[in-house]
Design an enzyme around this catalytic site. Structure first.
Site, PDB file in Angstrom:
ATOM      1  CG  HIS A  17      -0.515  -0.130   2.476  1.00 40.77           C
ATOM      2  ND1 HIS A  17       0.332   1.158   3.011  1.00 40.77           N
ATOM      3  CD2 HIS A  17      -0.457  -1.109   3.551  1.00 40.77           C
ATOM      4  CE1 HIS A  17       0.714   0.645   4.321  1.00 40.77           C
ATOM      5  NE2 HIS A  17       0.318  -0.267   4.484  1.00 40.77           N
ATOM      6  CG  HIS A  20       4.307  -1.196   2.381  1.00 40.66           C
ATOM      7  ND1 HIS A  20       2.942  -1.867   1.912  1.00 40.66           N
ATOM      8  CD2 HIS A  20       4.609  -1.565   3.733  1.00 40.66           C
ATOM      9  CE1 HIS A  20       2.556  -2.454   2.866  1.00 40.66           C
ATOM     10  NE2 HIS A  20       3.535  -2.432   4.011  1.00 40.66           N
ATOM     11  CB  CYS A 125       0.958  -7.524  18.780  1.00 36.44           C
ATOM     12  SG  CYS A 125      -0.016  -7.382  17.317  1.00 36.44           S
ATOM     13  CB  CYS A 128       3.683  -6.068  16.151  1.00 36.33           C
ATOM     14  SG  CYS A 128       2.530  -4.695  16.770  1.00 36.33           S
ATOM     15  CB  CYS A 143      -1.808  -4.329  19.443  1.00 30.44           C
ATOM     16  SG  CYS A 143      -0.529  -3.437  18.280  1.00 30.44           S
ATOM     17  CG  HIS A 146      -1.651  -4.371  14.297  1.00 28.77           C
ATOM     18  ND1 HIS A 146      -0.244  -4.335  14.763  1.00 28.77           N
ATOM     19  CD2 HIS A 146      -1.449  -4.115  12.892  1.00 28.77           C
ATOM     20  CE1 HIS A 146       0.645  -4.394  13.612  1.00 28.77           C
ATOM     21  NE2 HIS A 146      -0.248  -4.311  12.519  1.00 28.77           N
ATOM     22  CE  LYS A 301       1.959   2.197  10.200  1.00 29.91           C
ATOM     23  NZ  LYS A 301       2.060   0.763  10.450  1.00 29.91           N
ATOM     24  CE  LYS A 304       0.451  -5.022   4.933  1.00 24.14           C
ATOM     25  NZ  LYS A 304       1.719  -5.425   4.755  1.00 24.14           N
TER      26      LYS A 304
HETATM   27  N1  MSP Z   1       8.627  -6.765   8.171  1.00 22.35           N
HETATM   28  C1  MSP Z   1       8.669  -5.775   9.120  1.00 22.35           C
HETATM   29  C2  MSP Z   1       9.995  -4.841   8.938  1.00 22.35           C
HETATM   30  C3  MSP Z   1      11.325  -5.756   8.953  1.00 22.35           C
HETATM   31  S1  MSP Z   1      12.382  -4.396   8.626  1.00 22.35           S
HETATM   32  C4  MSP Z   1      13.856  -5.571   9.069  1.00 22.35           C
HETATM   33  C5  MSP Z   1       7.498  -4.716   9.009  1.00 22.35           C
HETATM   34  N2  MSP Z   1       6.912  -4.817   7.779  1.00 22.35           N
HETATM   35  S2  MSP Z   1       5.582  -3.697   7.284  1.00 22.35           S
HETATM   36  O1  MSP Z   1       4.981  -4.506   5.969  1.00 22.35           O
HETATM   37  O2  MSP Z   1       4.766  -3.712   8.137  1.00 22.35           O
HETATM   38  O3  MSP Z   1       6.281  -2.594   6.993  1.00 22.35           O
HETATM   39  C6  MSP Z   1       6.470  -1.423   7.724  1.00 22.35           C
HETATM   40  C7  MSP Z   1       7.034  -0.311   7.167  1.00 22.35           C
HETATM   41  O4  MSP Z   1       6.249   0.096   5.928  1.00 22.35           O
HETATM   42  C8  MSP Z   1       7.178   1.193   8.071  1.00 22.35           C
HETATM   43  O5  MSP Z   1       8.107   0.900   8.820  1.00 22.35           O
HETATM   44  C9  MSP Z   1       7.188   2.122   6.872  1.00 22.35           C
HETATM   45  O6  MSP Z   1       8.648   2.340   6.516  1.00 22.35           O
HETATM   46  C10 MSP Z   1       6.138   1.495   5.746  1.00 22.35           C
HETATM   47  N3  MSP Z   1       4.952   1.950   6.055  1.00 22.35           N
HETATM   48  C11 MSP Z   1       3.696   1.390   6.387  1.00 22.35           C
HETATM   49  N4  MSP Z   1       2.724   2.013   6.503  1.00 22.35           N
HETATM   50  C12 MSP Z   1       3.057   3.183   6.596  1.00 22.35           C
HETATM   51  C13 MSP Z   1       2.414   4.334   6.875  1.00 22.35           C
HETATM   52  N5  MSP Z   1       0.934   4.444   7.093  1.00 22.35           N
HETATM   53  N6  MSP Z   1       2.865   5.536   6.769  1.00 22.35           N
HETATM   54  C14 MSP Z   1       4.407   5.511   6.697  1.00 22.35           C
HETATM   55  N7  MSP Z   1       5.182   4.465   6.417  1.00 22.35           N
HETATM   56  C15 MSP Z   1       4.592   3.311   6.418  1.00 22.35           C
HETATM   57  O7  MSP Z   1       7.303  -3.720   9.664  1.00 22.35           O
END
Ligand code: MSP
Length: 510
Positions: A17, A20, A125, A128, A143, A146, A301, A304
């Protein structure tokens, strides 16, 4: 000089999304900028495929985790080029080479005396994949990220002796004040450390979807330690990027990482666990962790699991990747939370990309065509404008060195506006009518063309496709940062181009 930048590796429990896309775009801006400096650059992104987040999602769909991982990893992989992201490698934590590095490094951590057997009891969680302290949970044992009910875990695990690094981590933060930025996140991480570190599970007993623990077949590694090591393992098997001579060892060339970009949701893992783990394995620490804010929709925030997702694929389809890149880095100060909306997006597109940059480009080239058949004369540039541009390149570089991507863009944009004012002040259309002002007109036009070229070189990391089009039209495709200085004689002839940011978005290809 080398520059190694990473994004978090994203969970493959669902499709990508905008959140990312945001981190990937930011990392790409940094990577492109450093390539313009002529450095050896490595830009890594990828997917995190083990642990409960993926195992549970696959279970819910009734498919094996590997199948879900394969399906969604493809979507994340496809997202990068659609965003215009130029990652040098895409790591998947199910890559056997990565798994071997995880086993190797974590065995070393054990040999060094930082692993012991114990029993974990506490809140967890599964979204997380995080063991939560009592102080970190919301009312009703929920959490805070979430909003789901946490599970009470009791499990025999191998533990990582995080507490052994209390002092070394405190010292690290005192000695390297730029280890974590912005400052609020640095303070947050340091106060977490100062509040007293507890040992954390290094392995999981209940789970099978993970990297097997070599010294105990009944355990897999806890997904976070597996995941964090991607930043290090990738260099051991990724192909060399074009900036690094073939056959060179990437780890010795590029490690330690220059920047890990993350959002604040995963601060503790990166700012506390990760340096401790590297210390335990005797591996050098990364230089910087930069923590950007959240993209918010209606105050929450975007994620997904919450379902409030703005689809980056749809946005790109309608507006193009450049516009998305620009909007996210311009409208949300990098490092802070910011709301995003379609209306704010359309406003930036129209008022800045179309009306400011797009118009500047079409006016400049249009006047060159109209008055000089595209030819750019040689000679001095207008000293007034040279003065307004002096120091710009250095200032952009120093902002980007600190991951201040919005501030850097703002510096550049002020010059886009300056050039539009210059057009108004000089009114070339009037000069064109006045007999004997031919030389003045030449100077104004060549100054405009040259300054537009310089500003476009600086804009390239943010707006790669449009910048390349514009530079091609100016007959000056060189992207190196040296070219971001104003210099006479760099452009000989301009050609007309189609509108860079058409206002009629239907015509733009929706
Ligand atoms: N898999 C772990 C990260 C492991 S790194 C060694 C994870 N994955 S995640 O799919 O949840 O991705 C989290 C990351 O996606 C956040 O740290 C950020 O970089 C990005 N973001 C996800 N949602 C976001 C927002 N709504 N706003 C900004 N960044 C976002 O955590």
């Amino acid at each position: 000089m080398s520059f190694y930048v990473t994004t978090p590796i994203y969970y493959v429990n669902a499709a990508p999304h905008l959140g990312h896309a945001y981190t990937t775009i930011a990392a790409d801006v940094m990577a492109r900028h450093h390539r313009q400096r002529g450095e050896e650059v490595f830009f890594l992104t990828g997917t995190d495929e083990h642990g409960e987040p993926v195992a549970d999602a696959a279970h819910a769909l009734g498919i094996p985790p590997q199948e879900l991982a394969d399906r969604n990893a493809e979507r994340f992989k496809a997202l990068a080029p659609q965003l215009g992201a130029t990652n040098d490698f895409f790591i998947r934590t199910t890559d056997p080479q990565h798994e071997a590095v995880v086993q190797d490094v974590l065995s070393r951590v054990r040999e060094n005396g930082f692993v012991y057997e114990g029993t974990y009891e506490g809140w967890y969680c599964p979204r997380c994949a995080d063991f939560k302290a009592d102080s970190e949970i919301d009312a009703g044992n929920r959490c805070p990220i979430h909003h789901i009910e946490l599970t009470r875990e009791q499990e025999d695990n191998y533990f990582f002796r995080l507490s052994a690094f209390q002092e070394r981590l405190e010292r690290l933060y005192v000695e390297r004040e730029d280890f974590v930025a912005p400052r609020t996140r640095y303070n947050e991480a340091l106060s977490f450390i100062r509040s007293g570190l507890r040992d954390v599970p290094l392995t999981r007993h209940k789970l099978t979807w993970g990297v097997p623990v070599p010294w105990d077949a009944e355990h897999v590694f806890y997904v976070w330690f597996d995941a964090l090591l991607n930043y290090y393992s990738a260099l051991s098997y990724a192909p060399a990027p074009s900036s690094v001579p073939a056959g060179e060892d990437l780890t010795s060339r590029l490690w330690p990482a220059s920047y890990h970009l993350i959002a604040k949701d995963i601060l503790r893992f990166h700012a506390v666990y990760w340096p401790a783990l590297l210390m335990a394995a005797e591996i050098e620490l990364p230089e910087h962790i930069f923590v950007h804010g959240y993209l918010l929709m209606e105050g929450e925030k975007m994620s997904k699991s919450l379902g409030n997702v703005l689809d980056p694929f749809a946005v790109i389809e309608r507006f193009g990747a450049d516009a998305l890149r620009f909007y996210l880095l311009r409208d949300v100060p990098f490092g802070q939370d910011g709301s995003v909306s379609t209306s704010a997006f359309e406003l930036r597109y129209e008022s800045e990309l179309a009306n400011e940059l797009g118009n500047l480009a079409s006016r400049t080239i249009g006047m060159l065509m109209r008055y000089r058949e595209g030819a750019v004369s040689g000679g001095e540039l207008d000293p007034m404008l040279e003065k307004d541009f002096s120091g710009l390149r250095e200032s952009v570089c120093s902002h980007i060195d600190r991951a201040e991507l919005t501030l850097a863009l703002d510096e550049i944009w002020q010059r886009v506006r300056r050039l539009n004012r210059y057009v108004e002040e000089q009114a070339p259309w009037r000069l064109a009518k006045e007999p004997g002002r031919g030389e003045d007109l030449d100077r104004v036009l060549r100054t405009l063309a040259e300054a537009l070229r310089a500003v476009t070189v600086l804009l390239w990391p943010y707006l790669p496709t449009s910048a390349e089009k514009l530079l091609a039209a100016l007959g000056a495709p060189d992207l190196s940062l040296e070219g971001a200085e104003l210099g006479a004689g760099r452009i000989a002839r301009a050609e007309t181009i189609d509108s860079l940011f058409p206002k009629d978005l239907q015509a733009a290809g929706s």
